[in-house]
Design a protein around this motif. Structure first.
Motif, PDB file in Angstrom:
ATOM      1  N   MET A 147       0.861  -1.168   0.059  1.00 60.72           N
ATOM      2  CA  MET A 147      -0.072   0.065   0.040  1.00 60.72           C
ATOM      3  C   MET A 147       0.853   1.432  -0.032  1.00 60.72           C
ATOM      4  SD  MET A 147      -3.146   0.935   0.066  1.00 60.72           S
ATOM      5  CE  MET A 147      -4.246   2.369   0.725  1.00 60.72           C
ATOM      6  N   ALA A 148       1.966   1.269   0.749  1.00 58.40           N
ATOM      7  CA  ALA A 148       2.536   2.457   0.758  1.00 58.40           C
ATOM      8  C   ALA A 148       3.496   2.895  -0.292  1.00 58.40           C
ATOM      9  CB  ALA A 148       3.800   2.262   2.111  1.00 58.40           C
ATOM     10  N   ASN A 149       3.856   1.437  -0.909  1.00 61.19           N
ATOM     11  CA  ASN A 149       4.533   1.493  -2.291  1.00 61.19           C
ATOM     12  C   ASN A 149       3.783   2.199  -3.309  1.00 61.19           C
ATOM     13  OD1 ASN A 149       7.130   0.596  -1.208  1.00 61.19           O
ATOM     14  ND2 ASN A 149       6.843  -1.438  -1.736  1.00 61.19           N
ATOM     15  N   ARG A 150       2.399   1.829  -3.310  1.00 62.08           N
ATOM     16  CA  ARG A 150       1.380   2.242  -4.665  1.00 62.08           C
ATOM     17  C   ARG A 150       1.435   3.913  -4.365  1.00 62.08           C
ATOM     18  NH1 ARG A 150      -3.745   3.728  -5.537  1.00 62.08           N
ATOM     19  NH2 ARG A 150      -4.595   3.509  -3.463  1.00 62.08           N
ATOM     20  N   LEU A 151       1.293   4.469  -2.871  1.00 61.17           N
ATOM     21  CA  LEU A 151       0.991   5.665  -2.699  1.00 61.17           C
ATOM     22  C   LEU A 151       2.144   6.549  -3.136  1.00 61.17           C
ATOM     23  CD1 LEU A 151      -0.670   5.618   0.675  1.00 61.17           C
ATOM     24  CD2 LEU A 151      -1.804   6.075  -1.629  1.00 61.17           C
ATOM     25  N   LYS A 152       3.406   5.997  -2.895  1.00 62.96           N
ATOM     26  CA  LYS A 152       4.759   6.665  -3.398  1.00 62.96           C
ATOM     27  C   LYS A 152       4.561   6.728  -5.036  1.00 62.96           C
ATOM     28  CE  LYS A 152       7.946   5.195  -0.094  1.00 62.96           C
ATOM     29  NZ  LYS A 152       9.108   4.205   0.339  1.00 62.96           N
ATOM     30  N   ARG A 153       4.271   5.651  -5.649  1.00 66.31           N
ATOM     31  CA  ARG A 153       4.120   5.636  -7.041  1.00 66.31           C
ATOM     32  C   ARG A 153       2.961   6.644  -7.838  1.00 66.31           C
ATOM     33  NH1 ARG A 153       4.817   0.109  -6.742  1.00 66.31           N
ATOM     34  NH2 ARG A 153       2.418   0.025  -6.894  1.00 66.31           N
ATOM     35  N   LYS A 154       1.848   6.841  -6.885  1.00 64.47           N
ATOM     36  CA  LYS A 154       0.841   7.796  -6.849  1.00 64.47           C
ATOM     37  C   LYS A 154       1.261   8.959  -7.172  1.00 64.47           C
ATOM     38  CE  LYS A 154      -3.598   8.986  -5.654  1.00 64.47           C
ATOM     39  NZ  LYS A 154      -4.911   8.446  -4.966  1.00 64.47           N
ATOM     40  N   ARG A 155       1.970   9.693  -5.910  1.00 61.12           N
ATOM     41  CA  ARG A 155       2.429  10.739  -5.933  1.00 61.12           C
ATOM     42  C   ARG A 155       3.554  11.210  -7.101  1.00 61.12           C
ATOM     43  NH1 ARG A 155       2.972   9.543   0.049  1.00 61.12           N
ATOM     44  NH2 ARG A 155       1.156  10.062   0.705  1.00 61.12           N
TER      45      ARG A 155
END
Length: 109
Positions: free
Chosen positions: A1-9
């Motif tokens: 989940m945290a990796n997806r949010l980093k990619r999203k930003r």
């Protein structure tokens, strides 16, 4: 989940939509997909669709069907070119099936 949010930003820092070239954002849950065409200049949604409303699931077949239906909806609004926002998801599986269905229905990105 945290990796997806980093990619999203990281992705959102580079792309933006406008009235003539809206950003199409995809959200994928375990059960459903939802997509919306967004004009970031005025922070408005130009078109939206959910697989819950169309009766499809969040699998490749459902993603392809939702892509075809969303392409028809975009054409009704008069949009033929978009900026694709995969929302931090990797471009494979359901997200790729959705994107390929958009391209097959003459939506350029």
């Amino acid at each position: 989940m945290a990796n997806r949010l980093k990619r999203k930003r990281r992705i959102r820092a580079k792309i933006s939509g406008c009235a003539s070239l809206p950003r199409v954002s995809v959200f994928r849950s375990n059960r459903y997909l939802s997509v919306q065409a967004i004009n970031d200049a005025t922070a408005t949604t130009l078109a939206s669709l959910s697989s819950k409303a169309t009766g499809h699931k969040a699998n490749k077949e459902g993603g392809a069907a939702l892509g075809a239906a969303f392409a028809a909806k975009l054409k009704e609004v008069g949009i033929s070119q978009i900026v694709f926002d995969r929302n931090g998801y990797q471009y494979h599986g359901v997200i790729a099936a959705f994107g390929d269905a958009l391209r097959a229905n003459e939506i350029k990105f």
